[in-house]
Enzyme design. Structure first.
Site, PDB file in Angstrom:
ATOM      1  N   CYS A 183      14.239   5.654 -12.710  1.00 37.68           N
ATOM      2  CA  CYS A 183      13.502   6.931 -12.846  1.00 37.68           C
ATOM      3  C   CYS A 183      14.244   8.037 -12.063  1.00 37.68           C
ATOM      4  CB  CYS A 183      12.083   6.776 -12.316  1.00 37.68           C
ATOM      5  SG  CYS A 183      11.268   5.286 -12.932  1.00 37.68           S
ATOM      6  N   CYS A 226      -7.313   1.725  -5.423  1.00 35.18           N
ATOM      7  CA  CYS A 226      -6.416   2.083  -6.521  1.00 35.18           C
ATOM      8  C   CYS A 226      -5.071   1.443  -6.203  1.00 35.18           C
ATOM      9  CB  CYS A 226      -6.294   3.608  -6.581  1.00 35.18           C
ATOM     10  SG  CYS A 226      -5.057   4.168  -7.772  1.00 35.18           S
ATOM     11  N   CYS A 267      -5.069   4.303  -2.208  1.00 40.22           N
ATOM     12  CA  CYS A 267      -4.177   3.912  -3.303  1.00 40.22           C
ATOM     13  C   CYS A 267      -2.905   3.273  -2.749  1.00 40.22           C
ATOM     14  CB  CYS A 267      -3.844   5.160  -4.119  1.00 40.22           C
ATOM     15  SG  CYS A 267      -2.761   4.790  -5.510  1.00 40.22           S
ATOM     16  N   CYS A 319      13.008   9.624  -8.742  1.00 41.59           N
ATOM     17  CA  CYS A 319      12.406   8.794  -7.685  1.00 41.59           C
ATOM     18  C   CYS A 319      13.374   8.371  -6.578  1.00 41.59           C
ATOM     19  CB  CYS A 319      11.774   7.550  -8.314  1.00 41.59           C
ATOM     20  SG  CYS A 319      10.880   6.571  -7.089  1.00 41.59           S
ATOM     21  N   ARG A 349      -6.015  15.354 -10.924  1.00 45.83           N
ATOM     22  CA  ARG A 349      -5.576  15.309  -9.513  1.00 45.83           C
ATOM     23  C   ARG A 349      -4.315  16.133  -9.311  1.00 45.83           C
ATOM     24  NH1 ARG A 349      -5.232  10.182  -8.557  1.00 45.83           N
ATOM     25  NH2 ARG A 349      -7.373  10.136  -7.892  1.00 45.83           N
ATOM     26  N   CYS A 396      -5.832   5.535 -14.329  1.00 44.49           N
ATOM     27  CA  CYS A 396      -5.306   6.765 -13.731  1.00 44.49           C
ATOM     28  C   CYS A 396      -3.929   6.973 -14.355  1.00 44.49           C
ATOM     29  CB  CYS A 396      -5.219   6.588 -12.224  1.00 44.49           C
ATOM     30  SG  CYS A 396      -4.371   7.939 -11.379  1.00 44.49           S
ATOM     31  N   CYS A 423      13.966  -0.270  -5.761  1.00 40.92           N
ATOM     32  CA  CYS A 423      13.363  -0.538  -7.074  1.00 40.92           C
ATOM     33  C   CYS A 423      14.446  -0.641  -8.158  1.00 40.92           C
ATOM     34  CB  CYS A 423      12.375   0.578  -7.418  1.00 40.92           C
ATOM     35  SG  CYS A 423      11.535   0.286  -8.986  1.00 40.92           S
TER      36      CYS A 423
HETATM   37  N1  SAM Z   1       6.697   1.765  -9.269  1.00 38.58           N
HETATM   38  C1  SAM Z   1       5.459   2.080  -9.885  1.00 38.58           C
HETATM   39  C2  SAM Z   1       5.642   2.861 -11.158  1.00 38.58           C
HETATM   40  O1  SAM Z   1       6.581   3.631 -11.265  1.00 38.58           O
HETATM   41  O2  SAM Z   1       4.787   2.727 -12.044  1.00 38.58           O
HETATM   42  C3  SAM Z   1       4.501   2.821  -8.980  1.00 38.58           C
HETATM   43  C4  SAM Z   1       4.997   3.871  -8.004  1.00 38.58           C
HETATM   44  S1  SAM Z   1       5.711   5.315  -8.710  1.00 38.58           S
HETATM   45  C5  SAM Z   1       6.452   6.052  -7.309  1.00 38.58           C
HETATM   46  C6  SAM Z   1       4.322   6.325  -9.130  1.00 38.58           C
HETATM   47  C7  SAM Z   1       4.566   7.679  -9.726  1.00 38.58           C
HETATM   48  O3  SAM Z   1       4.963   8.601  -8.725  1.00 38.58           O
HETATM   49  C8  SAM Z   1       5.638   7.856 -10.780  1.00 38.58           C
HETATM   50  O4  SAM Z   1       5.235   7.419 -12.041  1.00 38.58           O
HETATM   51  C9  SAM Z   1       5.835   9.360 -10.778  1.00 38.58           C
HETATM   52  O5  SAM Z   1       4.953   9.973 -11.698  1.00 38.58           O
HETATM   53  C10 SAM Z   1       5.462   9.761  -9.344  1.00 38.58           C
HETATM   54  N2  SAM Z   1       6.648  10.245  -8.598  1.00 38.58           N
HETATM   55  C11 SAM Z   1       7.615   9.492  -8.052  1.00 38.58           C
HETATM   56  N3  SAM Z   1       8.555  10.254  -7.458  1.00 38.58           N
HETATM   57  C12 SAM Z   1       8.183  11.544  -7.653  1.00 38.58           C
HETATM   58  C13 SAM Z   1       8.754  12.797  -7.287  1.00 38.58           C
HETATM   59  N4  SAM Z   1       9.912  12.881  -6.639  1.00 38.58           N
HETATM   60  N5  SAM Z   1       8.081  13.912  -7.629  1.00 38.58           N
HETATM   61  C14 SAM Z   1       6.916  13.843  -8.299  1.00 38.58           C
HETATM   62  N6  SAM Z   1       6.331  12.680  -8.671  1.00 38.58           N
HETATM   63  C15 SAM Z   1       6.954  11.539  -8.369  1.00 38.58           C
HETATM   64  C1  DTB Z   2       1.001   9.845  -8.777  1.00 43.89           C
HETATM   65  O1  DTB Z   2       0.853  10.310  -9.915  1.00 43.89           O
HETATM   66  N1  DTB Z   2       1.625  10.460  -7.796  1.00 43.89           N
HETATM   67  C2  DTB Z   2       1.660   9.639  -6.616  1.00 43.89           C
HETATM   68  C3  DTB Z   2       0.835   8.404  -7.037  1.00 43.89           C
HETATM   69  N2  DTB Z   2       0.553   8.659  -8.407  1.00 43.89           N
HETATM   70  C4  DTB Z   2       1.342   7.065  -6.802  1.00 43.89           C
HETATM   71  C5  DTB Z   2       3.041   9.351  -6.128  1.00 43.89           C
HETATM   72  C6  DTB Z   2       3.833  10.584  -5.777  1.00 43.89           C
HETATM   73  C7  DTB Z   2       5.130  10.164  -5.173  1.00 43.89           C
HETATM   74  C8  DTB Z   2       5.965  11.315  -4.733  1.00 43.89           C
HETATM   75  C9  DTB Z   2       7.288  10.895  -4.234  1.00 43.89           C
HETATM   76  C10 DTB Z   2       7.246  10.036  -3.005  1.00 43.89           C
HETATM   77  O2  DTB Z   2       6.509  10.346  -2.035  1.00 43.89           O
HETATM   78  O3  DTB Z   2       8.019   9.065  -2.944  1.00 43.89           O
HETATM   79 FE1  SF4 Z   3      10.569   2.322  -9.273  1.00 45.87          FE
HETATM   80 FE2  SF4 Z   3      10.240   4.812  -8.488  1.00 45.87          FE
HETATM   81 FE3  SF4 Z   3      10.422   4.268 -11.076  1.00 45.87          FE
HETATM   82 FE4  SF4 Z   3       8.220   3.481  -9.693  1.00 45.87          FE
HETATM   83  S1  SF4 Z   3       8.877   5.580 -10.091  1.00 45.87           S
HETATM   84  S2  SF4 Z   3       9.401   2.297 -11.167  1.00 45.87           S
HETATM   85  S3  SF4 Z   3       9.158   3.067  -7.709  1.00 45.87           S
HETATM   86  S4  SF4 Z   3      12.040   3.979  -9.532  1.00 45.87           S
END
Ligand code: SAM
Ligand code: DTB
Ligand code: SF4
Length: 334
Positions: A72, A143, A112, A75, A275, A203, A68
């Site tokens: 973030c 979702c 989702c 992530c 959630r 959401c 990506c």
């Molecule tokens: N790329 C899209 C975005 O960021 O909008 C969708 C997928 S993204 C992984 C969805 C959400 O997962 C993020 O906004 C964040 O709140 C959550 N998330 C990602 N990595 C995480 C982590 N290591 N611990 C907790 N929540 C996480």
């Molecule tokens: C949300 O708030 N949490 C979910 C879902 N929406 C998409 C994602 C959590 C991702 C946790 C890190 C991972 O598994 O990569």
């Molecule tokens: Fe990309 Fe992860 Fe950020 Fe979603 S949360 S925009 S997958 S870096």
């Protein structure tokens, strides 16, 4: 106005339950309530809007993993970090539908689909729409979380039958730039408005335990609770610290402060489903139970979230049985 916080100077307005004029002071005063008062109030409100012993189950699937362009810091899918996630291309529809069938058999009612995109490209939209139509035809709610959307993309997803769109604000506006620099807080709020205007359910939630202060948590909840209408679904994630990401060494977060955050989300948005999202794998059954008591009434089920581990289905089934959730018979003790 009824005064709830007997210790603090700040009176917390308690009626109407659902309102959109929250201030940081209100939210902080909630954080300062005695724990028992706070959780009791949240549970009482929860029961006014939802069946007391039901926890909805959603299943997550990463349909496009890794690589990506966003940065973030939490992530593992960001190309800016060195986590061990291998980038993959968009999954084919048959594999997605096979996962959706397994999810349904496992008791999930919503499916989702997540993609590691800044935003979908228009060329990805037909495949995404097909997936949504296919999942819906299995009798599951749908979702998706695909990043930022244009109005025409939002409309296409809605027309394909998408029920919910997930897009998180993640944290407070003040703390945001410590976590993400490649898109703004305003971008996030714009996407939420685009989703709402297309007629989908929203959401939106955030992450707790990234090194933010209590005031940041209070402010994040104020931003969510002043959206009109409230997001139908509010995911509260506990940071999953992943090796190779900048937040890998973040110290463990205080479980009781996490429960407080869940309770306050419920009090500020009582008609929304809160959630309990990422982080359950790190939580004890007792920690999760306190979150349910504080008004969380939905979880992600299945052994994986997007790239990180989630409790095994059997462990969740056993917890639901121990708690008598969703009609499970309360088992006799040994
Ligand atoms: N790329 C899209 C975005 O960021 O909008 C969708 C997928 S993204 C992984 C969805 C959400 O997962 C993020 O906004 C964040 O709140 C959550 N998330 C990602 N990595 C995480 C982590 N290591 N611990 C907790 N929540 C996480
Ligand atoms: C949300 O708030 N949490 C979910 C879902 N929406 C998409 C994602 C959590 C991702 C946790 C890190 C991972 O598994 O990569
Ligand atoms: Fe990309 Fe992860 Fe950020 Fe979603 S949360 S925009 S997958 S870096």
């Amino acid at each position: 106005m009824k005064i709830i916080n007997q210790k603090a100077d700040h009176a917390i307005q308690v009626e109407p339950d659902v309102r959109h004029n929250w201030r940081t002071d209100d939210s902080i005063a909630l954080f300062e309530l005695p724990f028992m008062d706070l959780v009791h109030w949240a549970q009482e409100l929860h029961r006014r809007y939802f069946p007391a012993n039901e926890v909805q189950r959603s299943n997550l699937l990463s349909v496009k993993t890794g690589g990506c362009p966003e940065d973030c810091s939490y992530c593992p899918q960001s190309a800016h970090h060195q986590a061990s996630v291998e980038p993959d291309k968009l999954m084919d529809i048959n594999s997605v539908l096979a996962e959706a069938r397994t999810a349904k058999t496992g008791g999930a009612t919503r499916f989702c689909m997540g993609a590691a995109w800044r935003n979908p490209k228009d060329r990805d939209m037909p495949a995404m729409c097909q997936m949504i139509e296919g999942v819906r035809s299995l009798g599951l709610e749908t979702c998706a979380t695909l990043g930022m959307l244009t109005p025409s993309q939002a409309e296409a997803l809605k027309n394909a039958g998408l029920d919910y769109y997930n897009h998180n604000i993640d944290t407070s506006e003040a703390f945001y730039s410590n976590i993400i620099t490649t898109r703004t807080y305003e971008d996030r709020l714009d996407t939420l408005m685009t989703v709402r205007q297309a007629g989908m359910k929203v959401c939106a939630g955030g992450i707790v335990g990234m090194g933010e202060t209590r005031v940041d948590r209070a402010d994040m909840l104020v931003t969510l609770a002043n959206l009109k209408p409230h997001p139908e679904s509010v995911p509260i994630n506990l940071l999953v610290p992943v090796e190779g990401t900048p937040l890998a060494d973040t110290p463990d977060f205080d479980p009781l402060e996490f429960v407080r955050t869940v309770a306050i989300a419920k009090i500020m948005m009582p008609s929304s489903v809160i959630r309990l999202s990422a982080g359950r794998e790190q939580m004890s059954d007792e920690f999760q139970t306190l979150c349910f008591l504080a008004g969380a009434s939905s979880v992600f089920v299945g052994p994986k979230l997007l790239t990180t581990d989630n409790p095994a289905r059997g462990d969740d089934d056993a917890l639901f049985e121990r708690l008598g959730l969703n009609g499970a018979k309360y088992p006799g003790g040994s």
